[in-house]
Motif scaffolding. Structure first.
Motif, PDB file in Angstrom:
ATOM      1  N   THR A  65       0.831  -1.193   0.000  1.00 55.48           N
ATOM      2  CA  THR A  65       0.000   0.000   0.000  1.00 55.48           C
ATOM      3  C   THR A  65       0.875   1.255   0.000  1.00 55.48           C
ATOM      4  O   THR A  65       1.809   1.372   0.791  1.00 55.48           O
ATOM      5  N   LEU A 112      -5.819   2.993  -9.081  1.00 55.15           N
ATOM      6  CA  LEU A 112      -6.163   1.576  -9.064  1.00 55.15           C
ATOM      7  C   LEU A 112      -5.280   0.790  -8.095  1.00 55.15           C
ATOM      8  O   LEU A 112      -5.753  -0.059  -7.334  1.00 55.15           O
ATOM      9  N   TYR A 113      -3.994   1.070  -8.129  1.00 57.83           N
ATOM     10  CA  TYR A 113      -3.051   0.346  -7.277  1.00 57.83           C
ATOM     11  C   TYR A 113      -3.383   0.531  -5.803  1.00 57.83           C
ATOM     12  O   TYR A 113      -3.326  -0.413  -5.007  1.00 57.83           O
ATOM     13  N   ARG A 115      -6.122   0.811  -4.513  1.00 59.79           N
ATOM     14  CA  ARG A 115      -7.339   0.101  -4.136  1.00 59.79           C
ATOM     15  C   ARG A 115      -7.169  -1.418  -4.162  1.00 59.79           C
ATOM     16  O   ARG A 115      -8.074  -2.138  -3.726  1.00 59.79           O
ATOM     17  N   LEU A 116      -6.041  -1.889  -4.669  1.00 59.60           N
ATOM     18  CA  LEU A 116      -5.821  -3.333  -4.730  1.00 59.60           C
ATOM     19  C   LEU A 116      -5.607  -3.888  -3.323  1.00 59.60           C
ATOM     20  O   LEU A 116      -4.847  -3.333  -2.520  1.00 59.60           O
ATOM     21  N   ARG A 117      -6.260  -5.003  -3.010  1.00 63.69           N
ATOM     22  CA  ARG A 117      -6.121  -5.595  -1.684  1.00 63.69           C
ATOM     23  C   ARG A 117      -4.765  -6.257  -1.498  1.00 63.69           C
ATOM     24  O   ARG A 117      -4.156  -6.175  -0.438  1.00 63.69           O
ATOM     25  N   ASP A 118      -4.315  -6.944  -2.533  1.00 61.45           N
ATOM     26  CA  ASP A 118      -3.051  -7.672  -2.422  1.00 61.45           C
ATOM     27  C   ASP A 118      -2.289  -7.556  -3.742  1.00 61.45           C
ATOM     28  O   ASP A 118      -2.312  -8.466  -4.572  1.00 61.45           O
ATOM     29  N   PRO A 119      -1.585  -6.426  -3.953  1.00 61.63           N
ATOM     30  CA  PRO A 119      -0.881  -6.221  -5.226  1.00 61.63           C
ATOM     31  C   PRO A 119       0.161  -7.307  -5.472  1.00 61.63           C
ATOM     32  O   PRO A 119       0.931  -7.661  -4.574  1.00 61.63           O
ATOM     33  N   ASP A 123       2.258  -6.206 -10.556  1.00 63.66           N
ATOM     34  CA  ASP A 123       1.524  -4.955 -10.428  1.00 63.66           C
ATOM     35  C   ASP A 123       2.449  -3.837  -9.953  1.00 63.66           C
ATOM     36  O   ASP A 123       2.436  -2.722 -10.497  1.00 63.66           O
ATOM     37  N   ALA A 148      -4.838  -6.405 -13.971  1.00 64.15           N
ATOM     38  CA  ALA A 148      -5.460  -5.507 -12.996  1.00 64.15           C
ATOM     39  C   ALA A 148      -5.413  -4.040 -13.443  1.00 64.15           C
ATOM     40  O   ALA A 148      -6.133  -3.206 -12.885  1.00 64.15           O
ATOM     41  N   PHE A 149      -4.581  -3.744 -14.453  1.00 63.26           N
ATOM     42  CA  PHE A 149      -4.414  -2.356 -14.878  1.00 63.26           C
ATOM     43  C   PHE A 149      -4.907  -2.099 -16.294  1.00 63.26           C
ATOM     44  O   PHE A 149      -4.635  -1.034 -16.856  1.00 63.26           O
TER      45      PHE A 149
END
Length: 281
Positions: A65, A112-113, A115-119, A123, A148-149
């Motif tokens: 994060t 977007l990154y 908001r990702l739970r587990d990059p 990513d 994811a992107f």
């Protein structure tokens, strides 16, 4: 807006390009009392550069994060850059440039990154690569954009094409200005620069293009802009979640349309028309 491209300082007499400096303040003596020199040209681009070095230093070791304060600062700088940028510079329509595209994509990608739970590692690598190269006008190739992107690439294309389309429409309005042909009566040579779009105050043309019969390209360009708008809306309706190659093709079509407006070359119009009528861009 229409501005005079050169300014002269009333205090010391120095002259400078407003298009390059973007300020009425004299670069030699600092006086704010200056006057525009020459004719006005349509101008939507600000003299701003994108420098992400401070953000690279801050995020260089990020793998999960991102720090909230840092993200907010980065987004603020990217928004300021994209807000001030335009594509008409001193009466000339510019290409849809790579630095602007990269800034748009980075703005979407950071959001977007965060908001990702587990990059995943891929990513993080993509985001840091984009952060490391965006201000040099570089973006990761389409095939290296993580799943994811895809949305970030797609929505960056949507916003960039919308902004470019807006400036192209404004440029065409100036190109179609009344009495433009009379203003250009002394420039009949084929392939020579044709300056059209007469200023309302009679100062002369406010935009310039190359090629023969600039007015002949206006209606075909407007028709292509409508097709481009439809394609852009289609990608936007999917929240940008399309294959990155399709998003890139949308940008290519917009840039090609700008080239057609600048040059009037039918082969360019045919290429754009083919792109916009294909089942997939």
């Amino acid at each position: 807006m229409k501005v005079r491209g050169e300014r002269e300082c009333r205090a010391c007499g120095a002259r400078w390009s407003y298009y390059e400096v973007g300020s009425v303040e004299c670069p030699d003596c600092g006086s704010l009392v200056s006057v525009g020199v020459g004719t006005r040209s349509t101008h939507t681009d600000a003299a701003i550069t994108l420098d992400l070095s401070a953000h690279r230093a801050r995020f260089g070791d990020a793998r999960a994060t991102l720090p909230t304060a840092g993200v907010d600062d980065l987004k603020s700088d990217l928004r300021e850059y994209t807000r001030k940028r335009g594509f008409i510079r001193g009466g000339e329509l510019r290409p849809l440039d790579d630095t602007y595209l990269a800034a748009r994509e980075l703005l979407e990608a950071v959001d977007l990154y965060d908001r990702l739970r587990d990059p995943a590692d891929r990513d993080s690598e993509y985001l840091l690569t984009l952060l490391g190269e965006a201000d040099a006008g570089e973006r990761p190739p389409a095939e290296s954009v993580p799943d994811a992107f895809h949305e970030a690439r797609g929505m960056a294309a949507v916003h960039a094409v919308d902004d470019y389309r807006s400036d192209v429409l404004a440029f065409l309005d100036e190109l179609e200005a009344p009495d433009a042909e009379e203003a250009n009566a002394n420039q009949p040579d084929a392939g020579a620069e044709n300056e059209l779009g007469t200023n309302a105050d009679g100062e002369g043309p406010s935009v310039s293009v190359t090629g023969d019969d600039p007015h002949a390209r206006i209606d075909p360009a407007r028709a292509l802009l409508e097709r481009l708008r439809d394609r852009t809306k289609r990608v936007e309706a999917l929240s940008g979640d399309v294959p990155p190659a399709e998003a890139d093709a949308l940008v290519d079509a917009a840039d090609g349309l700008g080239e057609y407006v600048r040059t009037g070359e039918e082969r360019v119009a045919d290429r754009v028309r083919s792109q916009l009528t294909a089942d997939e861009l």
